[in-house]
Write an enzyme that holds these catalytic residues in place. Structure first.
Site, PDB file in Angstrom:
ATOM      1  N   ARG A 117       8.874   8.084   5.856  1.00 58.34           N
ATOM      2  CA  ARG A 117       8.708   9.590   5.986  1.00 58.34           C
ATOM      3  C   ARG A 117       9.256  10.071   7.325  1.00 58.34           C
ATOM      4  O   ARG A 117       9.526  11.147   7.512  1.00 58.34           O
ATOM      5  CB  ARG A 117       7.309   9.852   5.648  1.00 58.34           C
ATOM      6  N   ASP A 160       0.537   5.540   0.757  1.00 62.43           N
ATOM      7  CA  ASP A 160      -0.504   6.229   1.748  1.00 62.43           C
ATOM      8  C   ASP A 160      -0.894   7.466   0.601  1.00 62.43           C
ATOM      9  O   ASP A 160      -0.484   7.768  -0.586  1.00 62.43           O
ATOM     10  CB  ASP A 160       0.174   7.159   2.795  1.00 62.43           C
ATOM     11  N   ARG A 192       0.823  -1.145   0.114  1.00 59.29           N
ATOM     12  CA  ARG A 192       0.148   0.006  -0.012  1.00 59.29           C
ATOM     13  C   ARG A 192       0.692   1.289  -0.085  1.00 59.29           C
ATOM     14  O   ARG A 192       2.126   1.251   0.441  1.00 59.29           O
ATOM     15  CB  ARG A 192      -1.007  -0.028   1.363  1.00 59.29           C
TER      16      ARG A 192
END
Length: 256
Positions: A194, A51, A49
């Protein structure tokens, strides 16, 4: 029959890869397009996945259906039907047990920081023009390879069985007026890249020392790590499979 589809997307206008109610996702748009072109309902299982706002230069997913003919024509039809920010590179038949998520042995991300104003980069990088000590950031990045538990960089309250990841490369390099962080691992936690970048930027700004990264990782505490950098600078760039030759998107017939 099982097929792998290779594709890319600009994630700016999507709420990530995974389908969800009341928000447009890449999965929803791609499954709808494939269902129309193939004249049957298509369900995709992706390698992972991404974001909201994160991009993918190379993503894989698998799906099941009957024999496909003229795959280049189908790819062309899909690309004509899809919006401009999603593109299909290839569709390849694989063995029936192949799995886009569980068979991936390495994933690679890049984070792009623009060190000078770039009017074409508002959707594909983070503008940060303050000086950064790249040498210190690379010294800290190298330390990541010495650890496996990265709970301190994980989104809190996430549903995972383990916070262990095996990082095999992590380094910064410059390219024109961009500073690019490249990191590869067998798996990644939610928000992990991140949060790592935000922590390394704090080191580059001399807000914390290089050696402090050790105590941050060993604390297993997200609040000890740095801020989470903006999503638009993050790209999924590569996914490696044991049966994809040289990671060049060609799946040998021997596995079909």
């Amino acid at each position: 029959m099982r097929y792998f589809i290779e594709f890319s997307y600009n994630g700016t206008h999507y709420h990530g890869w995974q389908s969800q109610p009341n928000a447009m996702s890449v999965q929803e748009v791609l499954e709808k397009a494939m269902s129309v072109i193939f004249s049957q309902k298509i369900y995709l299982v992706a390698a992972g996945r991404t974001d909201t706002g994160v991009h993918a230069k190379k993503m894989y997913a698998h799906f099941d259906m009957g024999p496909l003919e003229s795959i280049p024509v189908l790819v062309q039809k899909l690309n004509s039907y899809l919006p401009k920010d999603i593109a299909i590179a290839d569709i390849t038949k694989v063995h029936d047990d192949a799995h886009a998520r569980f068979d991936a042995i390495k994933r690679t991300y890049e984070y792009h920081i623009f060190t000078k104003k770039n009017v074409f980069g508002n959707e594909t990088g983070w503008h940060y023009e303050l000086p950064l000590d790249v040498e210190a950031m690379n010294m800290a990045a190298a330390m990541l390879l010495d650890y496996t538990d990265f709970q301190c960089f994980s989104k809190v309250n996430t549903d995972v069985n383990t916070f262990n990841c095996k990082i095999t490369e992590a380094y910064w390099h410059t390219e024109n007026n961009a500073l690019i962080f490249r990191i590869s691992a067998d798996r990644f936690l939610r928000n992990m890249v991140r949060a790592i970048v935000g922590t390394l930027v704090n080191i580059g700004r001399n807000k914390i020392s290089v050696d402090s990264l050790k105590s941050i990782i060993e604390s297993k505490d997200r609040s000890k790590a740095g801020f989470s950098v903006p999503a638009q600078g993050l790209f999924l760039t590569e996914i490696d499979y044991p049966y994809i030759a040289d990671n060049n998107s060609q799946i040998p017939n021997s596995i079909i």
